[in-house]
Scaffold this motif. Structure first.
Motif, short mmCIF file in Angstrom:
data_model
loop_
_atom_site.label_atom_id
_atom_site.label_comp_id
_atom_site.label_asym_id
_atom_site.label_seq_id
_atom_site.Cartn_x
_atom_site.Cartn_y
_atom_site.Cartn_z
N THR A 1 28.98 34.44 -22.43
CA THR A 1 30.25 34.20 -23.15
C THR A 1 30.53 32.58 -23.16
O THR A 1 30.89 32.32 -24.40
N SER B 1 31.98 35.40 -16.23
CA SER B 1 31.83 36.00 -14.74
C SER B 1 31.69 35.00 -13.80
O SER B 1 32.15 34.89 -12.77
N SER C 1 25.22 36.19 -16.56
CA SER C 1 24.37 35.88 -17.61
C SER C 1 23.99 34.44 -17.83
O SER C 1 23.33 33.82 -18.51
N GLU D 1 23.25 41.08 -23.05
CA GLU D 1 23.32 42.22 -22.85
C GLU D 1 22.95 43.12 -24.16
O GLU D 1 22.81 44.46 -24.14
N HIS E 1 39.26 37.07 -18.12
CA HIS E 1 37.70 36.70 -18.81
C HIS E 1 38.10 36.82 -20.41
O HIS E 1 39.04 37.34 -21.10
N HIS F 1 25.12 38.01 -27.13
CA HIS F 1 25.02 37.95 -25.53
C HIS F 1 23.82 38.75 -25.17
O HIS F 1 23.32 39.70 -26.06
P1 13P Z 1 29.51 36.99 -18.96
O1 13P Z 1 30.88 36.94 -18.72
O2 13P Z 1 28.81 36.46 -18.01
O3 13P Z 1 29.33 36.46 -20.16
O4 13P Z 1 29.38 38.60 -19.24
C1 13P Z 1 29.81 39.29 -20.11
C2 13P Z 1 30.32 40.55 -19.80
O5 13P Z 1 29.85 41.73 -20.03
C3 13P Z 1 31.39 40.81 -18.61
O6 13P Z 1 31.56 42.00 -18.69
#
Ligand code: 13P
Ligand code: SF4
Length: 333
Positions: free
Chosen positions: A233, A59, A147, A218, A42, A216
């Protein structure tokens, strides 16, 4: 010494000594070839791990790679729910996670029993869960999203269908705004994305008037409200590559800056400041993985992710729905 799963320390990883003269980068490359292993990392992993990975992604991208790979071993440089997702999608592969304690505060914010009680109180609701949750929560869900695809997943559901969204209330609130829905939200959050200080970001913007704030989803609503661009991301990385601005304040985990800086060496990337005196906003779980643990995990093929088959099949159903919708929407190939 016989190394088996009992050797995994209470800390959650193989706590063995490594000869300090070893070139770990070369050793990891050797192990990849010898064992037909693929390293999926990641964006939030430390730069050294990103540099030895075969694929770096968000993700959704990682889930897709895990599903498609023909390697015998998937080494997941990420957190537990991601490695679990790889096992759900590709059960015949051996899935390794360098540190079993690499969890996720967001996944932890939805304990199975409490979530099941909540869900049972709303039997008419369709359950859409963010991929940052345990296999047990996935098994209680109708569709999974990330996301990158959340908007498309929600749009695929008829407008009059009530939706329960879990576990991230910030992502859920942002999606309610974007899609005009009124989804019922589980009260969970990510500790990393809730740490940003609006006050400090505002001051930073004054000092860097040309910098764009990219965030992001979140992050909390107050931060998203002043962001110039919001995305996963991968979307943040792509935006930083194609946008014409030269300076960015980045409101997500700091690991992503490595790829941003590598692909746009002439641009400046400033991590958004957290609301404490620590200068970092690293995910403490993501950063549990190290090059040393990665090497040991490949050498001894431990710790391994295993899962009860009935749980796997129940968790796979909403994952398959996510993959189908993402494919139809052209989000994955
Ligand atoms: P993404 O990988 O979908 O951008 O999400 C970020 C995340 O918090 C992964 O734990
Ligand atoms: Fe979980 Fe947040 Fe870490 Fe992502 S950054 S793994 S959501 S705690």
């Amino acid at each position: 010494m016989n190394i088996d799963k009992n050797t995994i320390s209470e800390k959650g990883f193989l706590d063995l000594e490594i000869d300090p003269r070893l070139d770990l980068f070369a050793e990891i490359e050797r192990l990849k070839k010898e064992k037909n292993a693929v390293i999926l990392a990641h964006f939030y992993q430390e730069p050294d791990i990103q540099d030895v990975a075969d694929f770096i992604g968000d993700s959704l991208g990682l889930a897709q790679k895990a599903k498609q790979t023909d390697a015998d071993i998937i080494v997941f440089a990420g957190v537990h729910f991601m490695a679990e997702t790889a096992k759900i999608l590709n059960p015949t592969k051996k899935v390794l996670l360098p540190d079993l304690k690499a969890g996720c505060s967001l996944a932890d914010s939805a304990p199975t029993d409490l979530f099941k009680t909540f869900k049972d109180k709303h039997p008419d609701h369709l359950v859409i869960s963010y991929i940052n949750c345990t296999a047990e929560i996935k098994a209680l869900s109708d569709i999974i999203c990330t996301s990158s695809n959340a908007e498309k997943i929600i749009e695929s559901v008829p407008k009059d269908q009530p939706i329960l969204f879990a576990p991230d209330k910030n992502l859920g609130a942002w999606l309610n705004k974007k899609t005009g829905r009124n989804m019922l939200l589980w009260n969970g959050a990510c500790m990393v994305h809730e740490i940003f200080s609006l006050e400090k970001i505002t001051k930073l913007k004054i000092r860097h008037p040309k910098a764009k704030l990219i965030a992001h989803p979140e992050c909390e609503e107050v931060v998203l409200a002043i962001a110039d661009y919001i995305g996963s991301t991968t979307q943040l990385l792509k935006y930083s590559q194609s946008d014409r601005c030269n300076e960015y304040i980045v409101a997500t985990e700091t690991g992503i800056l490595h790829q941003m800086q590598q692909s746009s060496p002439n641009k400046t990337f400033i991590p958004a400041p957290p609301n404490n005196n620590c200068a970092c906003n690293d995910c403490p779980y993501m950063k549990l993985n190290t090059l040393e643990k990665l090497y040991l995990c490949m050498q001894y093929e431990l710790p391994e992710i295993t899962m009860d088959e009935s749980l796997r099949l129940a968790a796979k159903k909403p994952m398959d729905r996510m993959m189908d919708i993402s494919q139809k929407a052209g989000l994955i190939g």
